[in-house]
Design a protein around this motif. Sequence first.
Motif, PDB file in Angstrom:
ATOM      1  N   LEU A  23       0.830  -1.215   0.000  1.00  0.00           N
ATOM      2  CA  LEU A  23       0.000   0.000   0.000  1.00  0.00           C
ATOM      3  C   LEU A  23       0.862   1.261   0.000  1.00  0.00           C
ATOM      4  O   LEU A  23       0.596   2.204  -0.750  1.00  0.00           O
ATOM      5  N   VAL A  24       1.890   1.266   0.839  1.00  0.00           N
ATOM      6  CA  VAL A  24       2.789   2.422   0.907  1.00  0.00           C
ATOM      7  C   VAL A  24       3.486   2.628  -0.435  1.00  0.00           C
ATOM      8  O   VAL A  24       3.571   3.741  -0.950  1.00  0.00           O
ATOM      9  N   GLU A  25       3.977   1.545  -1.009  1.00  0.00           N
ATOM     10  CA  GLU A  25       4.678   1.614  -2.296  1.00  0.00           C
ATOM     11  C   GLU A  25       3.756   2.133  -3.404  1.00  0.00           C
ATOM     12  O   GLU A  25       4.141   3.002  -4.191  1.00  0.00           O
ATOM     13  N   ALA A  26       2.546   1.600  -3.465  1.00  0.00           N
ATOM     14  CA  ALA A  26       1.602   2.039  -4.493  1.00  0.00           C
ATOM     15  C   ALA A  26       1.249   3.510  -4.327  1.00  0.00           C
ATOM     16  O   ALA A  26       1.167   4.255  -5.309  1.00  0.00           O
ATOM     17  N   ALA A  27       1.045   3.944  -3.091  1.00  0.00           N
ATOM     18  CA  ALA A  27       0.717   5.350  -2.840  1.00  0.00           C
ATOM     19  C   ALA A  27       1.873   6.252  -3.260  1.00  0.00           C
ATOM     20  O   ALA A  27       1.674   7.306  -3.866  1.00  0.00           O
ATOM     21  N   ALA A  28       3.096   5.826  -2.960  1.00  0.00           N
ATOM     22  CA  ALA A  28       4.270   6.621  -3.332  1.00  0.00           C
ATOM     23  C   ALA A  28       4.411   6.700  -4.852  1.00  0.00           C
ATOM     24  O   ALA A  28       4.689   7.768  -5.401  1.00  0.00           O
ATOM     25  N   GLU A  29       4.215   5.567  -5.529  1.00  0.00           N
ATOM     26  CA  GLU A  29       4.312   5.547  -6.993  1.00  0.00           C
ATOM     27  C   GLU A  29       3.272   6.458  -7.633  1.00  0.00           C
ATOM     28  O   GLU A  29       3.536   7.070  -8.670  1.00  0.00           O
ATOM     29  N   GLN A  30       2.097   6.542  -7.027  1.00  0.00           N
ATOM     30  CA  GLN A  30       1.025   7.378  -7.553  1.00  0.00           C
ATOM     31  C   GLN A  30       1.166   8.836  -7.136  1.00  0.00           C
ATOM     32  O   GLN A  30       0.444   9.699  -7.629  1.00  0.00           O
ATOM     33  N   GLY A  31       2.070   9.108  -6.204  1.00  0.00           N
ATOM     34  CA  GLY A  31       2.206  10.464  -5.684  1.00  0.00           C
ATOM     35  C   GLY A  31       1.002  10.875  -4.844  1.00  0.00           C
ATOM     36  O   GLY A  31       0.636  12.043  -4.789  1.00  0.00           O
ATOM     37  N   ALA A  32       0.405   9.887  -4.172  1.00  0.00           N
ATOM     38  CA  ALA A  32      -0.816  10.124  -3.399  1.00  0.00           C
ATOM     39  C   ALA A  32      -0.535  10.902  -2.117  1.00  0.00           C
ATOM     40  O   ALA A  32       0.534  10.780  -1.522  1.00  0.00           O
ATOM     41  N   THR A  33      -1.516  11.661  -1.715  1.00  0.00           N
ATOM     42  CA  THR A  33      -1.478  12.314  -0.412  1.00  0.00           C
ATOM     43  C   THR A  33      -2.010  11.342   0.628  1.00  0.00           C
ATOM     44  O   THR A  33      -2.596  10.307   0.291  1.00  0.00           O
ATOM     45  N   LEU A  34      -1.830  11.683   1.889  1.00  0.00           N
ATOM     46  CA  LEU A  34      -2.364  10.840   2.955  1.00  0.00           C
ATOM     47  C   LEU A  34      -3.878  10.717   2.832  1.00  0.00           C
ATOM     48  O   LEU A  34      -4.441   9.625   2.973  1.00  0.00           O
ATOM     49  N   GLU A  35      -4.540  11.801   2.528  1.00  0.00           N
ATOM     50  CA  GLU A  35      -5.997  11.766   2.378  1.00  0.00           C
ATOM     51  C   GLU A  35      -6.405  10.824   1.246  1.00  0.00           C
ATOM     52  O   GLU A  35      -7.338  10.030   1.397  1.00  0.00           O
ATOM     53  N   GLU A  36      -5.692  10.880   0.130  1.00  0.00           N
ATOM     54  CA  GLU A  36      -6.014  10.004  -0.995  1.00  0.00           C
ATOM     55  C   GLU A  36      -5.778   8.541  -0.641  1.00  0.00           C
ATOM     56  O   GLU A  36      -6.577   7.676  -1.007  1.00  0.00           O
ATOM     57  N   LEU A  37      -4.693   8.268   0.078  1.00  0.00           N
ATOM     58  CA  LEU A  37      -4.414   6.898   0.511  1.00  0.00           C
ATOM     59  C   LEU A  37      -5.508   6.404   1.448  1.00  0.00           C
ATOM     60  O   LEU A  37      -5.990   5.273   1.312  1.00  0.00           O
ATOM     61  N   GLU A  38      -5.915   7.237   2.385  1.00  0.00           N
ATOM     62  CA  GLU A  38      -6.971   6.838   3.328  1.00  0.00           C
ATOM     63  C   GLU A  38      -8.268   6.530   2.600  1.00  0.00           C
ATOM     64  O   GLU A  38      -8.923   5.518   2.878  1.00  0.00           O
ATOM     65  N   ILE A  39      -8.646   7.377   1.659  1.00  0.00           N
ATOM     66  CA  ILE A  39      -9.894   7.170   0.922  1.00  0.00           C
ATOM     67  C   ILE A  39      -9.794   5.917   0.055  1.00  0.00           C
ATOM     68  O   ILE A  39     -10.719   5.097   0.018  1.00  0.00           O
ATOM     69  N   ALA A  40      -8.659   5.745  -0.635  1.00  0.00           N
ATOM     70  CA  ALA A  40      -8.479   4.574  -1.496  1.00  0.00           C
ATOM     71  C   ALA A  40      -8.492   3.287  -0.683  1.00  0.00           C
ATOM     72  O   ALA A  40      -9.109   2.291  -1.094  1.00  0.00           O
ATOM     73  N   ALA A  41      -7.824   3.278   0.461  1.00  0.00           N
ATOM     74  CA  ALA A  41      -7.808   2.085   1.306  1.00  0.00           C
ATOM     75  C   ALA A  41      -9.216   1.773   1.811  1.00  0.00           C
ATOM     76  O   ALA A  41      -9.633   0.604   1.829  1.00  0.00           O
ATOM     77  N   ASP A  42      -9.958   2.786   2.189  1.00  0.00           N
ATOM     78  CA  ASP A  42     -11.329   2.587   2.648  1.00  0.00           C
ATOM     79  C   ASP A  42     -12.212   2.066   1.518  1.00  0.00           C
ATOM     80  O   ASP A  42     -13.016   1.147   1.714  1.00  0.00           O
ATOM     81  N   MET A  43     -12.047   2.632   0.314  1.00  0.00           N
ATOM     82  CA  MET A  43     -12.817   2.161  -0.838  1.00  0.00           C
ATOM     83  C   MET A  43     -12.512   0.701  -1.134  1.00  0.00           C
ATOM     84  O   MET A  43     -13.428  -0.092  -1.382  1.00  0.00           O
ATOM     85  N   ALA A  44     -11.223   0.333  -1.114  1.00  0.00           N
ATOM     86  CA  ALA A  44     -10.841  -1.047  -1.397  1.00  0.00           C
ATOM     87  C   ALA A  44     -11.405  -1.994  -0.350  1.00  0.00           C
ATOM     88  O   ALA A  44     -11.934  -3.064  -0.680  1.00  0.00           O
ATOM     89  N   LEU A  45     -11.295  -1.613   0.903  1.00  0.00           N
ATOM     90  CA  LEU A  45     -11.813  -2.443   1.980  1.00  0.00           C
ATOM     91  C   LEU A  45     -13.312  -2.653   1.828  1.00  0.00           C
ATOM     92  O   LEU A  45     -13.822  -3.778   1.933  1.00  0.00           O
ATOM     93  N   ASN A  46     -14.034  -1.594   1.562  1.00  0.00           N
ATOM     94  CA  ASN A  46     -15.485  -1.709   1.415  1.00  0.00           C
ATOM     95  C   ASN A  46     -15.878  -2.467   0.159  1.00  0.00           C
ATOM     96  O   ASN A  46     -16.884  -3.180   0.156  1.00  0.00           O
ATOM     97  N   ALA A  47     -15.093  -2.357  -0.905  1.00  0.00           N
ATOM     98  CA  ALA A  47     -15.375  -3.127  -2.114  1.00  0.00           C
ATOM     99  C   ALA A  47     -15.249  -4.619  -1.822  1.00  0.00           C
ATOM    100  O   ALA A  47     -16.085  -5.421  -2.244  1.00  0.00           O
TER     101      ALA A  47
END
Length: 73
Positions: A23-47
Amino acid sequence: MNKTLYRPFLAAHQKIRPLAATLVEAAAEQGATLEELEIAADMALNAYRDAMDRSAVPLAEFEGEAKAALDSI
């Protein structure tokens, strides 16, 4: 980060550390912010929750359904 909080989970579940690293690696590769990582992780979990309804079956069995749930958003 409260490291002592995670140690029991890491000892009991060997997949947690590499999953978190991915997760950390993917977020870094995407240039994600902490907020984007939190939302993406929540979306993935709920999916996955929607796809598997808390089954004990490994998540890989539900990858297609989880991706479809994400695509439907």
